[in-house]
Design a protein around this motif. Structure first.
Motif, PDB file in Angstrom:
ATOM      1  N   ASN A   2      -8.222   2.237  -5.669  1.00 15.96           N
ATOM      2  CA  ASN A   2      -8.846   2.534  -4.520  1.00 15.96           C
ATOM      3  C   ASN A   2     -10.558   1.343  -4.820  1.00 15.96           C
ATOM      4  O   ASN A   2     -11.772   1.727  -3.697  1.00 15.96           O
ATOM      5  CB  ASN A   2      -8.721   3.394  -3.704  1.00 15.96           C
ATOM      6  N   GLY A   3     -10.640   0.806  -6.152  1.00 12.38           N
ATOM      7  CA  GLY A   3     -12.035   0.660  -6.163  1.00 12.38           C
ATOM      8  C   GLY A   3     -12.369  -0.704  -5.117  1.00 12.38           C
ATOM      9  O   GLY A   3     -13.176  -0.703  -4.484  1.00 12.38           O
ATOM     10  N   SER A   4     -11.549  -1.759  -5.147  1.00 10.48           N
ATOM     11  CA  SER A   4     -11.687  -2.816  -4.424  1.00 10.48           C
ATOM     12  C   SER A   4     -11.212  -2.562  -3.581  1.00 10.48           C
ATOM     13  O   SER A   4     -11.733  -4.076  -1.843  1.00 10.48           O
ATOM     14  CB  SER A   4     -11.739  -4.277  -4.950  1.00 10.48           C
ATOM     15  N   GLN A   5     -10.231  -1.768  -2.727  1.00 12.50           N
ATOM     16  CA  GLN A   5      -9.245  -2.462  -1.503  1.00 12.50           C
ATOM     17  C   GLN A   5      -9.002  -0.702  -2.005  1.00 12.50           C
ATOM     18  O   GLN A   5      -8.282   0.106  -2.421  1.00 12.50           O
ATOM     19  CB  GLN A   5      -8.118  -2.948  -1.490  1.00 12.50           C
ATOM     20  N   PRO A   6      -8.124  -0.548   0.076  1.00 14.17           N
ATOM     21  CA  PRO A   6      -7.237   1.072   0.128  1.00 14.17           C
ATOM     22  C   PRO A   6      -6.207   0.828  -0.426  1.00 14.17           C
ATOM     23  O   PRO A   6      -4.979   0.244   0.412  1.00 14.17           O
ATOM     24  CB  PRO A   6      -7.779   1.283   1.492  1.00 14.17           C
ATOM     25  N   LEU A   7      -5.666   0.994  -1.512  1.00 13.06           N
ATOM     26  CA  LEU A   7      -4.289   0.325  -1.705  1.00 13.06           C
ATOM     27  C   LEU A   7      -3.790   2.506  -1.576  1.00 13.06           C
ATOM     28  O   LEU A   7      -2.663   2.269  -1.035  1.00 13.06           O
ATOM     29  CB  LEU A   7      -4.024   0.474  -3.336  1.00 13.06           C
ATOM     30  N   ILE A   8      -4.652   3.000  -1.989  1.00 15.61           N
ATOM     31  CA  ILE A   8      -3.925   4.329  -1.942  1.00 15.61           C
ATOM     32  C   ILE A   8      -4.372   4.867  -0.257  1.00 15.61           C
ATOM     33  O   ILE A   8      -5.605   5.076   0.290  1.00 15.61           O
ATOM     34  CB  ILE A   8      -3.289   5.874  -2.467  1.00 15.61           C
ATOM     35  N   TYR A   9      -3.016   5.805   0.293  1.00 14.94           N
ATOM     36  CA  TYR A   9      -3.106   5.878   2.067  1.00 14.94           C
ATOM     37  C   TYR A   9      -3.266   7.663   1.233  1.00 14.94           C
ATOM     38  O   TYR A   9      -2.648   8.065   1.496  1.00 14.94           O
ATOM     39  CB  TYR A   9      -2.848   5.594   2.988  1.00 14.94           C
ATOM     40  N   ASN A  10      -4.217   8.842   1.631  1.00 16.31           N
ATOM     41  CA  ASN A  10      -4.196   9.830   2.006  1.00 16.31           C
ATOM     42  C   ASN A  10      -3.377  10.980   3.561  1.00 16.31           C
ATOM     43  O   ASN A  10      -3.884  10.253   4.135  1.00 16.31           O
ATOM     44  CB  ASN A  10      -5.418  10.957   1.077  1.00 16.31           C
ATOM     45  N   THR A  11      -3.335  11.530   3.867  1.00 16.80           N
ATOM     46  CA  THR A  11      -2.573  12.002   5.171  1.00 16.80           C
ATOM     47  C   THR A  11      -3.266  12.958   5.253  1.00 16.80           C
ATOM     48  O   THR A  11      -3.160  14.063   4.620  1.00 16.80           O
ATOM     49  CB  THR A  11      -1.150  12.478   5.657  1.00 16.80           C
ATOM     50  N   TYR A  12      -3.928  13.663   6.622  1.00 22.02           N
ATOM     51  CA  TYR A  12      -4.569  14.693   7.415  1.00 22.02           C
ATOM     52  C   TYR A  12      -3.818  14.977   8.711  1.00 22.02           C
ATOM     53  O   TYR A  12      -3.525  14.498   9.345  1.00 22.02           O
ATOM     54  CB  TYR A  12      -5.763  14.030   7.598  1.00 22.02           C
ATOM     55  N   GLN A  13      -3.030  16.161   8.309  1.00 26.75           N
ATOM     56  CA  GLN A  13      -2.735  17.132   9.197  1.00 26.75           C
ATOM     57  C   GLN A  13      -3.376  17.329   9.972  1.00 26.75           C
ATOM     58  O   GLN A  13      -4.684  18.949   9.600  1.00 26.75           O
ATOM     59  CB  GLN A  13      -1.705  17.877   8.763  1.00 26.75           C
ATOM     60  N   CYS A  14      -3.451  16.524  11.488  1.00 31.18           N
ATOM     61  CA  CYS A  14      -4.812  17.090  12.712  1.00 31.18           C
ATOM     62  C   CYS A  14      -4.890  18.821  13.587  1.00 31.18           C
ATOM     63  O   CYS A  14      -5.454  19.007  14.093  1.00 31.18           O
ATOM     64  CB  CYS A  14      -5.613  16.345  13.489  1.00 31.18           C
TER      65      CYS A  14
ATOM     66  N   ARG B 169       0.667  -0.986   0.228  1.00 29.72           N
ATOM     67  CA  ARG B 169      -0.265  -0.085  -0.243  1.00 29.72           C
ATOM     68  C   ARG B 169       0.558   1.386  -0.300  1.00 29.72           C
ATOM     69  O   ARG B 169       2.565   1.416   0.810  1.00 29.72           O
ATOM     70  CB  ARG B 169      -0.633  -0.042   1.368  1.00 29.72           C
ATOM     71  N   LEU B 170      -0.007   2.370  -0.460  1.00 29.79           N
ATOM     72  CA  LEU B 170       1.293   3.798  -0.831  1.00 29.79           C
ATOM     73  C   LEU B 170       0.609   4.218   0.278  1.00 29.79           C
ATOM     74  O   LEU B 170      -0.792   4.619   0.481  1.00 29.79           O
ATOM     75  CB  LEU B 170       1.135   4.254  -2.843  1.00 29.79           C
ATOM     76  N   MET B 171       1.295   5.294   1.492  1.00 26.55           N
ATOM     77  CA  MET B 171       1.413   6.108   1.922  1.00 26.55           C
ATOM     78  C   MET B 171       1.317   7.326   1.652  1.00 26.55           C
ATOM     79  O   MET B 171       2.916   7.490   1.089  1.00 26.55           O
ATOM     80  CB  MET B 171       1.831   5.968   2.696  1.00 26.55           C
ATOM     81  N   VAL B 172       0.567   7.990   1.063  1.00 26.45           N
ATOM     82  CA  VAL B 172       1.299   9.640   0.492  1.00 26.45           C
ATOM     83  C   VAL B 172       0.993  10.502   1.872  1.00 26.45           C
ATOM     84  O   VAL B 172       0.632  10.924   2.052  1.00 26.45           O
ATOM     85  CB  VAL B 172       0.601  10.062  -0.214  1.00 26.45           C
ATOM     86  N   ASP B 173       2.673  11.068   2.096  1.00 26.08           N
ATOM     87  CA  ASP B 173       2.577  12.275   2.893  1.00 26.08           C
ATOM     88  C   ASP B 173       2.318  13.489   2.937  1.00 26.08           C
ATOM     89  O   ASP B 173       1.975  14.183   1.645  1.00 26.08           O
ATOM     90  CB  ASP B 173       4.091  12.426   3.503  1.00 26.08           C
TER      91      ASP B 173
END
Length: 489
Positions: free
Chosen positions: A293-305, A267-271
């Protein structure tokens, strides 16, 4: 001697090894305790001779600078976007060939993750794949377009509403656009018909954003009123063929990385990065999520809280994923650029984008996290990495998972900490069966020195965590001495 000393101290604590072969023993050892890896090749560029792109940006900005939003202007004092950054590493743009080199580095990192860790992640940064000036300009365009929507909503008495509760009636919106001279009623009707929007009589921010989409040609003649002068000006004044080409290139690079990740089962984590890059980064990441990300969460977006807009950003993207039917993947962090962001905002005279206090950031983090956990319970088409060294946040997550019936085996919620930090959180989670990961930097000693310098500088909060970890280790040593089992549990 220097390299040996580093490997015995800072490097040995915070970096896994010099290359993908050297890191395998540590990854296997962690895996035995149920701890996975987010691989990050932490080599950075030397900025000593890196002023040319900034000078170019300043020169280009001089033409029509009064029309630029302050937050999205170049500034001599912040030409090096490493400045004041202690929690994350950054890349510096040289040319397109360098971006391609960075892409090749990320491809090797994906391969290393596949060969070293089960069900792992690989981290990427978009400032390594795109021209920073492009990201800044594109961010400015996106923010202006959204602000125009909120300006019209405020005129209808909807100021202060939650982002997804703010809706404009299509007829009133068409009348307002015609009155401002932006588009005739016939023209705006064609906008909405072509995008299949406003069919229920209202338009919300997600509908509005879809009018300006990377799938739409960027040279589209969109006009918006200048907030100060009231005069109409082209939204895409600064965008031409070069910017369109930049957009295509960065999406192509992300496409190549996503396909390799899919092929390798990684999986890819986009910082996340600085706030003046982030709207563009999130937009491009969501575009890639739509595709992969149609069938599974391959790409993860990062949110800064620590950002004031974090909750609106999270809820907006979750709702978009619901409407379009793809899996929402996210990493939630507090944020790594606070000092630089605040100093830049103060010097350039725009509103500080950061929450006013640490307590407010904690509230924001838990609010965003709870929203995603509720989405997991309802739809099962969301996944989250709780990237935090805060024990209270981890306990909050575990409690809410239990209340919502989210089981660790569902693998919808995972946890993440930096290598060398907060092992007292990571390893108990792994041994209890929760998906947990170490963010694992690797690279040659001399080339990861900037990363190591930030680990040494990080902040007093890190030192407090280190003291906590030391106290726990000492307590365990004493317990083993008293029971006569010093070398076994």
């Amino acid at each position: 001697m220097f390299e040996r000393l580093m490997k015995m101290t800072f490097y040995g604590q915070f970096v896994a090894g010099e290359d993908q072969e050297a890191i395998k023993p540590l990854l296997r050892r962690n895996q035995a305790f149920g701890v996975g890896a987010v691989l990050d090749y932490s080599v950075e560029e030397d900025l000593s001779d890196g002023r040319l792109p900034l000078e170019e940006c300043l020169a280009n900005q001089a033409r029509g600078a009064e029309k630029r939003e302050k937050q999205y202007r170049a500034h001599q004092g912040f030409g090096d976007h490493h400045g004041g950054v202690t929690g994350a590493h950054t890349y510096f743009y040289a040319d397109e060939a360098k971006c391609d080199q960075h892409m090749e580095t990320f491809l090797r990192c994906i391969d290393a993750s596949s060969g070293s860790s089960e069900d792992g992640f690989s981290a990427i940064k978009l400032t390594a794949l795109a021209r920073p000036q492009f990201l800044v300009r594109f961010s400015e365009v996106l923010v202006k377009w959204r602000r125009f929507f909120h300006q019209m909503a405020a005129e209808e008495g909807q100021a202060g509403r939650a982002v997804l509760d703010t809706k404009l009636e299509v007829e009133k919106l068409q009348e307002a656009l015609a009155k401002l001279g932006i588009a005739s009623k016939t023209e705006s009707q064609q906008w909405f018909t072509g995008e299949n929007l406003g069919t229920n009589g209202t338009v919300d921010l997600l509908d509005w954003n879809s009018l300006f989409d990377s799938r739409t040609k960027l040279s589209r003649p969109l006009l918006i009123p200048n907030r100060k002068t009231g005069q109409l000006e082209p939204l895409l004044l600064r965008f031409g063929e070069e910017e369109e080409l930049q957009m295509k290139r960065v999406l192509q690079r992300m496409d190549v990385l996503a396909r390799r990740a899919m092929e390798k089962g990684v999986r890819l984590m986009v910082d996340a990065e600085q706030s003046y890059f982030q709207p563009a980064i999130s937009h491009l990441t969501v575009e890639t999520q739509r595709r992969f990300n149609g069938s599974q969460p391959l790409i993860y977006n990062t949110y800064q809280c620590y950002l004031r807009e974090a909750y609106n950003n999270v809820t907006g993207d979750v709702e978009l994923s619901r409407r379009e039917g793809w899996h929402f993947g996210t990493k939630l962090v507090r944020g790594a650029y606070m000092e630089q962001e605040r100093e830049r905002a103060a010097q350039m005279g725009y509103e500080d984008p950061i929450n006013p206090t640490y307590e407010k950031t904690n509230e924001m983090y838990h609010r965003c996290l709870d929203y995603v956990l509720e989405e997991i319970k309802q739809s099962r088409k969301a996944s989250v990495m709780v990237a935090s060294h805060n024990e209270d946040t981890v306990k909050f997550t575990l409690r809410r998972m239990m209340e919502l019936g989210i089981h660790p085996s569902d693998k919808k919620v995972c946890f993440g900490q930096l290598l060398g930090m907060c092992d007292q959180i990571t390893f108990p989670l792994g041994q209890a069966g929760f998906p947990v990961y170490k963010y694992v930097p690797y690279g040659p000693v001399k080339e990861v020195l900037p990363y190591l310098s930030r680990r040494a500088q990080e902040n007093r909060g890190f030192m407090q965590r280190a003291n906590r970890e030391r106290d726990l280790l000492w307590k365990e040593v004493k317990r083993r001495l008293l029971t006569g089992n010093l070398f076994s549990p």
